[in-house]
Design a protein around this motif. Structure first.
Motif, PDB file in Angstrom:
ATOM      1  N   PHE A  44       0.618  -1.491   0.003  1.00 59.30           N
ATOM      2  CA  PHE A  44       0.125  -0.112  -0.282  1.00 59.30           C
ATOM      3  C   PHE A  44       1.057   1.254   0.123  1.00 59.30           C
ATOM      4  O   PHE A  44       2.400   1.404   0.421  1.00 59.30           O
ATOM      5  N   TYR A  45       0.362   2.246  -0.835  1.00 57.92           N
ATOM      6  CA  TYR A  45       1.145   3.189  -0.349  1.00 57.92           C
ATOM      7  C   TYR A  45      -0.338   4.712  -0.221  1.00 57.92           C
ATOM      8  O   TYR A  45      -1.200   4.440  -0.463  1.00 57.92           O
ATOM      9  N   ILE A  46       0.565   5.561   0.227  1.00 60.87           N
ATOM     10  CA  ILE A  46      -0.220   7.065   0.390  1.00 60.87           C
ATOM     11  C   ILE A  46       0.516   8.358  -0.446  1.00 60.87           C
ATOM     12  O   ILE A  46       1.625   8.153   0.011  1.00 60.87           O
ATOM     13  N   GLY A  47       0.323   8.970  -0.471  1.00 59.14           N
ATOM     14  CA  GLY A  47       0.807  10.521  -1.353  1.00 59.14           C
ATOM     15  C   GLY A  47       0.361  11.824  -1.845  1.00 59.14           C
ATOM     16  O   GLY A  47      -0.763  11.842  -1.399  1.00 59.14           O
ATOM     17  N   VAL A  48       0.390  13.010  -1.843  1.00 54.90           N
ATOM     18  CA  VAL A  48       0.208  13.822  -2.198  1.00 54.90           C
ATOM     19  C   VAL A  48       1.666  14.712  -3.772  1.00 54.90           C
ATOM     20  O   VAL A  48       2.220  14.280  -3.908  1.00 54.90           O
ATOM     21  N   ASN A  49       0.461  15.013  -4.193  1.00 59.13           N
ATOM     22  CA  ASN A  49       0.773  15.792  -5.565  1.00 59.13           C
ATOM     23  C   ASN A  49       0.687  17.252  -5.928  1.00 59.13           C
ATOM     24  O   ASN A  49      -1.082  17.902  -4.919  1.00 59.13           O
ATOM     25  N   ALA A  50       0.755  17.692  -6.791  1.00 60.24           N
ATOM     26  CA  ALA A  50       0.438  18.935  -6.937  1.00 60.24           C
ATOM     27  C   ALA A  50       0.578  19.202  -8.989  1.00 60.24           C
ATOM     28  O   ALA A  50       1.985  18.287  -9.251  1.00 60.24           O
ATOM     29  N   GLY A  51       0.119  19.902  -9.486  1.00 59.93           N
ATOM     30  CA  GLY A  51       0.757  20.413 -11.045  1.00 59.93           C
ATOM     31  C   GLY A  51      -0.466  21.156 -11.372  1.00 59.93           C
ATOM     32  O   GLY A  51      -0.086  22.387 -10.782  1.00 59.93           O
ATOM     33  N   GLY A 195       3.532   7.574 -16.661  1.00 61.64           N
ATOM     34  CA  GLY A 195       4.582   7.932 -15.798  1.00 61.64           C
ATOM     35  C   GLY A 195       5.419   7.346 -15.487  1.00 61.64           C
ATOM     36  O   GLY A 195       5.505   6.333 -15.702  1.00 61.64           O
ATOM     37  N   LEU A 196       6.189   7.688 -14.447  1.00 55.85           N
ATOM     38  CA  LEU A 196       7.568   7.452 -14.129  1.00 55.85           C
ATOM     39  C   LEU A 196       8.248   8.105 -12.359  1.00 55.85           C
ATOM     40  O   LEU A 196       7.906   9.168 -12.115  1.00 55.85           O
ATOM     41  N   GLU A 197       8.093   6.329 -12.045  1.00 57.81           N
ATOM     42  CA  GLU A 197       8.600   6.793 -10.910  1.00 57.81           C
ATOM     43  C   GLU A 197       9.325   5.864  -9.966  1.00 57.81           C
ATOM     44  O   GLU A 197      10.343   5.130 -10.449  1.00 57.81           O
ATOM     45  N   TYR A 198      10.142   6.748  -9.135  1.00 55.02           N
ATOM     46  CA  TYR A 198      11.479   6.356  -8.186  1.00 55.02           C
ATOM     47  C   TYR A 198      11.296   6.087  -7.315  1.00 55.02           C
ATOM     48  O   TYR A 198      11.222   7.172  -6.111  1.00 55.02           O
ATOM     49  N   ALA A 199      12.121   4.780  -6.524  1.00 49.03           N
ATOM     50  CA  ALA A 199      12.009   4.956  -5.469  1.00 49.03           C
ATOM     51  C   ALA A 199      13.367   5.129  -4.519  1.00 49.03           C
ATOM     52  O   ALA A 199      14.603   4.478  -4.897  1.00 49.03           O
ATOM     53  N   ASP A 201      13.769   6.028  -1.370  1.00 45.56           N
ATOM     54  CA  ASP A 201      14.026   5.009   0.045  1.00 45.56           C
ATOM     55  C   ASP A 201      13.112   3.493  -0.716  1.00 45.56           C
ATOM     56  O   ASP A 201      12.288   3.634  -0.693  1.00 45.56           O
ATOM     57  N   ARG A 202      13.707   2.857   0.837  1.00 47.71           N
ATOM     58  CA  ARG A 202      12.751   1.676   0.996  1.00 47.71           C
ATOM     59  C   ARG A 202      12.007   2.215   0.870  1.00 47.71           C
ATOM     60  O   ARG A 202      10.427   1.142   0.992  1.00 47.71           O
ATOM     61  N   ASN A 203      10.939   3.263   1.689  1.00 47.14           N
ATOM     62  CA  ASN A 203       9.217   3.588   1.879  1.00 47.14           C
ATOM     63  C   ASN A 203       9.398   5.231   1.113  1.00 47.14           C
ATOM     64  O   ASN A 203       7.752   4.790   1.164  1.00 47.14           O
ATOM     65  N   TRP A 204      10.019   5.512   0.401  1.00 49.68           N
ATOM     66  CA  TRP A 204       9.215   7.074   0.158  1.00 49.68           C
ATOM     67  C   TRP A 204       9.677   6.779  -1.541  1.00 49.68           C
ATOM     68  O   TRP A 204      10.953   5.825  -2.388  1.00 49.68           O
ATOM     69  N   SER A 205       8.993   7.213  -2.407  1.00 51.49           N
ATOM     70  CA  SER A 205       9.384   7.311  -4.206  1.00 51.49           C
ATOM     71  C   SER A 205       8.865   8.950  -4.554  1.00 51.49           C
ATOM     72  O   SER A 205       7.128   9.429  -3.284  1.00 51.49           O
ATOM     73  N   VAL A 206       8.967   9.596  -5.458  1.00 47.83           N
ATOM     74  CA  VAL A 206       8.234  10.064  -6.288  1.00 47.83           C
ATOM     75  C   VAL A 206       7.883   9.811  -7.597  1.00 47.83           C
ATOM     76  O   VAL A 206       8.825   8.738  -8.244  1.00 47.83           O
ATOM     77  N   GLY A 242       4.492  13.845  -7.951  1.00 44.41           N
ATOM     78  CA  GLY A 242       3.731  13.264  -6.743  1.00 44.41           C
ATOM     79  C   GLY A 242       5.074  12.804  -5.623  1.00 44.41           C
ATOM     80  O   GLY A 242       6.576  12.278  -6.079  1.00 44.41           O
ATOM     81  N   VAL A 243       4.930  13.184  -4.579  1.00 47.76           N
ATOM     82  CA  VAL A 243       5.408  11.682  -3.455  1.00 47.76           C
ATOM     83  C   VAL A 243       4.586  10.820  -2.281  1.00 47.76           C
ATOM     84  O   VAL A 243       3.780  11.038  -2.616  1.00 47.76           O
TER      85      VAL A 243
END
Length: 247
Positions: A44-51, A195-199, A201-206, A242-243
Motif C-alpha cells: 500500500f502507499y499514500i501520497g500528495v501531488n501538485a501540478g 508516468g515514471l516513479e523512482y523509489a 528510499d525503502r518507503n519513499w518514492s517520487v 507527486g511523493v
C-alpha cells in the motif's frame, strides 16, 4: 646433575619453539558478504501531488428548445493549478507491477468568455445584449488501474480508468437582458496516461505523471426562460509531480 637437568630443559624448550614455528598458520574464517535485500514495489502507499492542467470546453448561447443564437459558440481554454492526494496498492510479479490508484484533486482551472446578441436576434431582444461568463472545473478525481515494468527502483507505467468531477458556469448579462446566472454539473468520463516513479528510499518514492481526460458535457444554465448558456464537451490535460509513502 643440576647442570645436566638445566641443559636438558633448555634443549626441550628450544625444540618445542622450533616445532611450533614449523606448524602451519590457522586459516582465517571466510564470511560471505551480506546480500542486499531485493527491492519490491508490492504494498500500500499514500501520497500528495501538485501540478498544472490545461483544457478546453465548448460553450454556446442557445435559445430554449435548441439552436445557437447568432453564431455565439466558443471553444474556451480552461487552465490552472491543481493539487491533491492519492492512495493505492501495487502487486509485483517478477518485473511486472500491477496496481490500482484513486486520487482526489482541488482545481483552480477556469476560463472566461463572452457572447453578444445583436438587436436583430430572433429571441424577442430589441437592444443588443452582452453576456460574460466564467467556466470552472471545481474539483475532480480518478480511479485508475496501473501497469508498470520495474527496473529495480525505477518504475515506468501506463494508467487509465474512470474520471469524475464537478464543473460550474456563472456570469451576468447587460443590455436588454439584465441578470446573473450560475449552474453546476457532475462530470463522468475517462482518463488515460502514463508516468515514471523512482523509489529513493525503502518507503519513499517520487513520480512524474501525465493524464488526458474526457469529462463529457458540462452544465446547461438558464439565463432567462428563453436563453441558456450550454457547456459542451470538456477535455483536459494534467501534468503533475507527486511523493508517495509506501507501507
Amino acid at each position: 646433575m643440576k647442570r645436566f637437568a638445566l641443559v636438558l630443559a633448555a634443549s626441550a624448550l628450544a625444540a618445542g619453539s622450533a616445532f611450533a614455528a614449523d606448524l602451519p598458520a590457522k586459516a582465517p574464517v571466510y564470511k560471505a558478504p551480506v546480500a542486499a535485500p531485493i527491492f519490491s514495489w508490492t504494498g500500500f502507499y499514500i501520497g500528495v501531488n501538485a501540478g498544472y492542467s490545461w483544457g478546453r470546453q465548448d460553450n454556446s448561447l442557445q435559445a430554449t428548445g435548441g439552436g445557437i443564437i447568432s453564431g455565439n459558440s466558443n471553444s474556451d481554454k480552461i487552465n490552472g493549478f491543481i493539487g491533491g492526494g492519492q492512495i493505492g496498492y501495487n502487486w509485483q510479479i517478477n518485473q511486472f507491477v500491477l496496481g490500482i490508484e484513486a486520487d482526489l484533486q482541488a482545481s483552480g482551472q477556469k476560463g472566461d468568455g463572452t457572447f453578444f446578441v445583436p438587436g436583430t436576434a430572433v429571441i424577442l431582444v430589441v437592444p443588443p445584449t452582452n453576456f460574460t461568463y466564467t467556466d470552472k472545473l471545481d474539483w475532480f478525481g480518478t480511479v485508475r488501474g496501473r501497469l508498470g515494468f520495474a527496473m529495480d527502483r525505477w518504475l515506468p507505467y501506463v494508467t487509465g480508468g474512470w474520471a469524475f468531477g464537478r464543473g460550474t458556469v456563472s456570469g451576468s448579462s447587460t443590455g436588454a437582458i439584465v441578470s446573473t446566472f450560475s449552474g453546476s454539473k457532475n462530470y463522468n468520463g475517462w482518463t488515460l496516461g502514463g508516468g515514471l516513479e523512482y523509489a529513493f528510499d525503502r518507503n519513499w518514492s517520487v513520480k512524474a505523471e501525465y493524464l488526458y481526460f474526457d469529462f463529457g458535457t458540462g452544465p446547461t444554465v438558464a439565463v432567462t426562460p428563453a436563453v441558456n448558456v450550454v457547456s459542451g464537451k470538456m477535455t483536459d490535460n494534467i501534468a503533475r509531480l507527486g511523493v508517495n509513502y509506501r507501507f
